[in-house]
Every structure is written in C-alpha cells, then in structure tokens.
Design an enzyme around this catalytic site. Sequence first.
Site, short mmCIF file in Angstrom:
data_model
loop_
_atom_site.label_atom_id
_atom_site.label_comp_id
_atom_site.label_asym_id
_atom_site.label_seq_id
_atom_site.Cartn_x
_atom_site.Cartn_y
_atom_site.Cartn_z
N GLU A 218 6.45 77.34 25.09
CA GLU A 218 6.00 77.43 23.70
C GLU A 218 4.49 77.68 23.61
O GLU A 218 3.73 77.18 24.45
CB GLU A 218 6.31 76.10 22.98
N LYS B 34 -2.08 75.76 22.45
CA LYS B 34 -1.56 75.10 23.64
C LYS B 34 -0.40 75.93 24.18
O LYS B 34 0.42 76.43 23.40
CB LYS B 34 -1.08 73.68 23.30
N ARG C 105 -1.91 62.27 23.60
CA ARG C 105 -1.90 62.59 22.16
C ARG C 105 -0.54 62.28 21.54
O ARG C 105 -0.45 61.91 20.37
CB ARG C 105 -2.36 64.01 21.90
N GLN D 166 6.28 60.29 29.97
CA GLN D 166 5.58 59.88 28.74
C GLN D 166 5.57 58.36 28.54
O GLN D 166 4.83 57.84 27.70
CB GLN D 166 6.26 60.49 27.50
N THR E 190 13.63 60.65 25.73
CA THR E 190 14.48 61.14 26.81
C THR E 190 14.38 62.67 26.89
O THR E 190 13.92 63.31 25.94
CB THR E 190 15.96 60.76 26.58
N GLY F 126 11.85 62.57 21.88
CA GLY F 126 12.40 63.48 22.88
C GLY F 126 13.14 64.69 22.31
O GLY F 126 13.25 65.71 22.99
N ASP G 77 13.04 67.81 20.49
CA ASP G 77 11.92 68.64 20.03
C ASP G 77 12.18 70.13 20.19
O ASP G 77 11.24 70.91 20.30
CB ASP G 77 10.63 68.22 20.77
N LYS H 170 18.36 70.34 20.87
CA LYS H 170 17.88 69.22 21.72
C LYS H 170 17.49 68.06 20.80
O LYS H 170 16.39 68.04 20.25
CB LYS H 170 16.69 69.68 22.55
N SER I 288 9.52 63.04 15.49
CA SER I 288 8.40 63.70 16.17
C SER I 288 8.86 64.91 16.98
O SER I 288 9.85 64.83 17.72
CB SER I 288 7.73 62.67 17.10
#
Length: 358
Positions: A56, A69, A112, A140, A204, A228, A230, A234, A297
């Site tokens: 990405e 990023k 972050r 993480q 996860t 997890g 994202d 998924k 998130s």
Amino acid sequence: MVDFTGIERVRELVTRKGTAAFIEELAGEIATDYRRWPEFDKSPRHAVHSPVGVIELMPISDGRLYSFKYVNGHPKNTAAGLLTVTAFGVLADVDTGYPLLLSELTLTTALRTAAMSALAARWMARRDSRVMALIGNGAQSEFQSIAFHHLLGIRELRLYDVDLAATTKLERNLAALRLPGLDVVRCASAAEAARGADIVTTVTADKCNAVILTPDMIEPGMHLNAVGGDCPGKTELHADILRRPDARVVVEYEPQSRVEGEVQQMPADFPVIEFAEVLAGRAAGRVHDREVTIFDSVGFALEDFSALRYVHRLHREQSGSRATIDIVPQLGNPKDLFALLAERPATVRAASHLRVSA
Ligand SMILES: NC(=O)c1ccc[n+]([C@@H]2O[C@H](COP(=O)([O-])OP(=O)(O)OC[C@H]3O[C@@H](n4cnc5c(N)ncnc54)[C@H](O)[C@@H]3O)[C@@H](O)[C@H]2O)c1
C-alpha cells in the site's frame, strides 16, 4: 542531502526518550493533527493485492508538508522468518517538492499504531478500564501493551494467540520491561481472554474474514480496539457485534474504512463516526458506561505524517548518528543535471552515498 532515519537511528531516538514517553508524545502529535482535519488533503490509500498480501501507498499533505508511507501486509511472512508488516516513508516540503526526510517506518508504524489505539481508547473506553485482553501476540503486541499500560492505566493484560510461542515471547518481553503494577495472565482461548475485560484489543494477522470475537464474548461497557482487520476481505469481528443496538463505531477516515475496516461487512449507510469528529467535540466517543465502543482501526496516512514530522524533529534536535542520504542531486547550476555524468576526478566519484555526522 536528505535527512535519513534508519532502524538504528529510530531505535536510538526511542530508547533515549523511553518507549512509553515516545508513544505518549506521538499520541499528542497525532491528536494535534486530527484537530486540524479539514486542513489535510486526504485520500484512501492505494492498495495492490496478491493472494498472500498487500502493498500500500499512503499519501497526505497539509499544504506545507507532504508525506507518504510504503507499507506491506503479508501474514504468512513470519513462517519464512520475515515480518508481516514492514514500511518506510518520506516527508517532503510542498513549496519545493524536495524530500526532507527518508525514514524507516516499520518500528515507527508499531509505535504510531499503539499511540493511535491508546488515543482513541482515551476518548472511547470507560475511564475505570483496568483489564485488557490482547488477542494476537505478534510484532505489534508489546507496543500496544506499553501504550495501554502507560496511557490508559491498564493493570491486567490477558494474552491469547493461536501460536503459543508468540505469547511466550510477549510474556518474556513484558517481564523484562517490569511495567509497574502490571499482571500478565496467559489464556487458553480468545473467549477466556475477553471474559471480564474492560478493553479487548485484537491485533491478529490472517488474510481472511476471521472471527476472532463472536457476539457471545462481548459484555456491556467493553471497548474493542480492532487493529488487525485492515484490508478488503481481512476482518476480525463477527458482523453481529457491529449490529448490536448499543454499539458505537469510530473510524479514522470513512472512505478508507468502508473498504478496509470491520465496517466493510456492513451496508454503505451503516452509521460510523470519524475520530476527528470526536476530537472536535461534535460527536461522543462514548455516551454511557454500558455502551460497546468499537475503534475500527485500519491505520490512516495522517498518523504516519505526524510520526514522520515528530521523528524528523527529534533527529534534528538530538545528537548521535545524524545521517543524510544523497537521493537528490546537489548542483552548482540546476539546469546542468548532466554535470553529474561528466568526467570528474576519481575522489569525487567515490564520495559516500550516506553521510553520518555525530
Ligand atoms: N490498524 C493499523 O493501523 C495496523 C497497523 C499495523 C498492523 N496492523 C495489522 O495488525 C495485525 C498484526 O500485525 P503484526 O505485525 O503484529 O503481525 P504478526 O504476524 O507479527 O502477529 C500476528 C499474530 O496474530 C496471531 N493470530 C493469527 N490468527 C489468530 C487467531 N485466529 N487468534 C489468535 N491469534 C491469531 C498470529 O499467530 C501472530 O502471532 C496485522 O493484520 C496487520 O496488518 C494494523
């Protein structure tokens, strides 16, 4: 020359400050930027998928600075001795278009993400939250543990991972950290970890619609920090958790989260609140103690923008290995780019590509 912060320099900057203090300051930077949400030129990230992962690109600008990023997500990588998530990025000056900083972002992404999770939980979790389930004990997980211990006052962590060795690694790292007053409890299932928890963090990695949490595991008043899931296809939460009448779902940037977050399982008109609205006081993160709050998130470019600017400032302020890298030519005459290829003395040709000044 462009400033360069590799793994070693970021490690130096973080350890000098202390990981918890670094995450706390970074959470402050992220909050400051979310408070000026309308100033940012935003877009969902650009993703290239393969059967096993995703790569990405995440650009954003506030009109003065620009950042992007590059990040991957490959859940099967760890079996081959590679990280699931790696990243690097650039901070640039909008007026000239020149890059200011090239940085590692693998370590910084973990910092972050933990900062953002804790920041959201501060606005969404019950104030008396002390017990957190941490499901997914991979790369993480220590960062999430430190952030929630330091910023939320979590005093009991309940760990679960399908990989027993991952939990053993997390236990060992947490024991070495000696976080004051923290009890660490190893659990035999996600349900056992979640039972009685005030906060449940799912972090996860699996490229599928996983069901890490089912409706029967959710108790009134819980805060879910769903990290997890994202990517399209998924996710971590059973859709009926989102459908609960007492659920309040907060996302980072709605156009991206609709595609990548837990809410990809829901119709387009399913109600979500953007985190910036909560910070601006236009929406509540939590209304009452029995509500189930969900931070869906996925990771948004603004958080990396804040992190790159913060790392750049520390790099500039602090002594140590202050490296630069020659990815932009320095020319006497900017119209004479060809001068770089003209015949030069051997000493000039051999000049270092990476300069370090103490
Ligand atoms: N939202 C964000 O901002 C953000 C940022 C970084 C990473 N992530 C995501 O977080 C996830 C974790 O990243 P990581 O770097 O820690 O990956 P990792 O591979 O190091 O760790 C993931 C862990 O999840 C465990 N796991 C997989 N399926 C499980 C299940 N059903 N129940 C319990 N445990 C299970 C694995 O055994 C592994 O230990 C990834 O999916 C990644 O894409 C999200």
